[in-house]
Design a protein around this motif. Structure first.
Motif: not given
Length: 415
Positions: A381-404
């Motif tokens: 579960i927490t690894s999915k959040v790791d991935t979402a955070i990385g997608a946003v900080t590295q510029g490949s996704s918005s926070a809303k899309s990554a967390l959805d």
């Protein structure tokens, strides 16, 4: 889990799950506490290295009991626990990191805690919660971990900063001031991507009222509060106030020493590392409670519990040994040996724990810390959040899309 080592989750085979279910709870009454016996104990990391000394003290007062402590590295702990549980050979007493307990409790491998002996009100709320799963308690809090703000006081003066930041808005303002006025490379170190990035993100998430799972275990990681927290978190990377990426094995205390990273959010063991490795920094740094947002100053709670194997034939003696380790005197003694923060409230009422100004800050932060509810697949579960955070900080996704996306994935992982 403590200081930790980045630990990957190992997926159990169906056969292992069946074996665990079959063996759970078969220990029976077992050997009486006063009988001559050997108690097996597994403890991880630094705790495993130190526990043998405490066991020897216990043995002197309990000559009928021999304590056999096996130190286990955090890097192999999960694999060893899975193998032992599948074979019905867990030790009598086992240290359980917060991300493990739900998994092994769900398999029937752990004995429920005797709550007439161990009382919830004696421990910090977040510490007790880490030992709970599906309405029952399976782990007695051994020590608690949290995070506070470390900052360079000498560089703060150069930057025109008079005191530690009180709010999250102040935190970013101060990070910019360190950079522009004290000419530091960065203003604040936070982890931008990779395994366990979520641990760096928790204070930002909790302080604004967000969560990964709510108190009932329902996924809520794409709530407006969580999106707000991730947008703010990623702004440090986008503004160049922290590193966009860091090499494996990065040690923030080195950059703290040079001034490249004049602020970071860290656990209690960091104080010892700084004092030991950089004595010239004495008097040039301090700690403070985490800056507050709309829900106050809320840090993450970590640490470990002590659990008894459901198959143990020595449950009475195991219960007695755990009581020795987790009562106020045992907790205060353990702190002097390891600097692990006591999970028992009463342990903070005497000695250095009661008088040291820095320890008062740690206690204050523990009081308001939060933990994620236990789940069998918590590491996934927490690894999915790791991935979402990385997608946003590295510029490949918005926070809303990554967390959805994380929300959708986590919904399939919760029990």
């Amino acid at each position: 889990m403590n200081r930790a080592a980045a630990i990957g989750s190992i997926t159990l085979t169906l056969a292992s799950v069946l074996a665990l279910t079959a063996c759970g709870g078969s220990g029976g009454a077992g050997v009486a506490a006063g009988a001559k016996q050997t108690l097996t104990v597994w403890a991880m990391g630094t705790e495993g290295e130190k526990l043998g000394d405490v066991a020897k003290v216990y043995e002197k007062a309990h000559p009928n009991v021999t304590i056999k402590v096996t130190p286990v590295g955090w890097d192999v702990a999960h694999q060893k626990l899975v193998a032992a549980a599948a074979a019905g050979k867990l030790p009598d007493v086992v240290q359980m990191g917060g991300s493990y307990l739900g998994e092994f409790a769900d398999m029937g491998a752990l004995e429920p805690v005797d709550t007439t002996t161990f009382k919830q009100g004696d421990y910090f709320p977040a510490a007790w919660q880490q030992g709970q799963y599906d309405g029952k308690t399976y782990g007695v809090p051994w020590y608690v971990d949290t995070r506070v703000l470390y900052y360079r006081t000498d560089l703060a003066k150069t930057a025109g900063i008079a005191q530690a930041p009180a709010t999250m808005a102040d935190l970013q303002k101060d990070a910019a001031a360190y950079q522009s006025k004290a000419h530091t490379k960065y203003g604040l170190y936070i982890q931008s991507a990779g395994l366990d990035t979520v641990q760096s993100f928790y204070p930002f998430l909790y302080s604004v009222g967000g969560a990964i799972l709510d108190d009932t275990g329902k996924p809520v990681v794409n709530s407006p509060e969580a999106v707000k927290a991730l947008d703010y978190y990623s702004s440090y990377i986008k503004k160049g106030l922290t590193q966009k990426s860091v090499p494996p094995g990065y040690d923030v205390t080195k950059d703290f020493n040079t001034g490249a990273a004049p602020m970071f959010i860290g656990g209690p063991w960091m104080s010892g590392l700084i004092a030991e490795n950089y004595p010239d920094l004495k008097g040039k740094w301090a700690i403070a409670p985490l800056p507050a947002d709309t829900k106050g100053s809320v840090s993450m709670a970590g640490g470990s519990s002590l659990a008894i194997s459901a198959d143990s034939q020595h449950k009475a003696a195991a219960n007695d040994f755990i009581k020795y380790l987790t009562d106020p005197a045992g907790q205060a003694d353990w702190f002097t040996r390891t600097n692990d923060l006591p999970a028992a409230r009463a342990a903070w009422n005497t000695g250095k724990l009661a008088t040291d100004p820095d320890l008062k800050i740690w206690k204050q932060q523990v009081e308001t810390s939060k933990t994620i509810p236990s789940e069998p697949k918590l590491t996934e579960i927490t690894s999915k959040v790791d991935t979402a955070i990385g997608a946003v900080t590295q510029g490949s996704s918005s926070a809303k899309s990554a967390l959805d996306q994380a929300q959708s994935q986590i919904e399939g992982l919760v029990k």
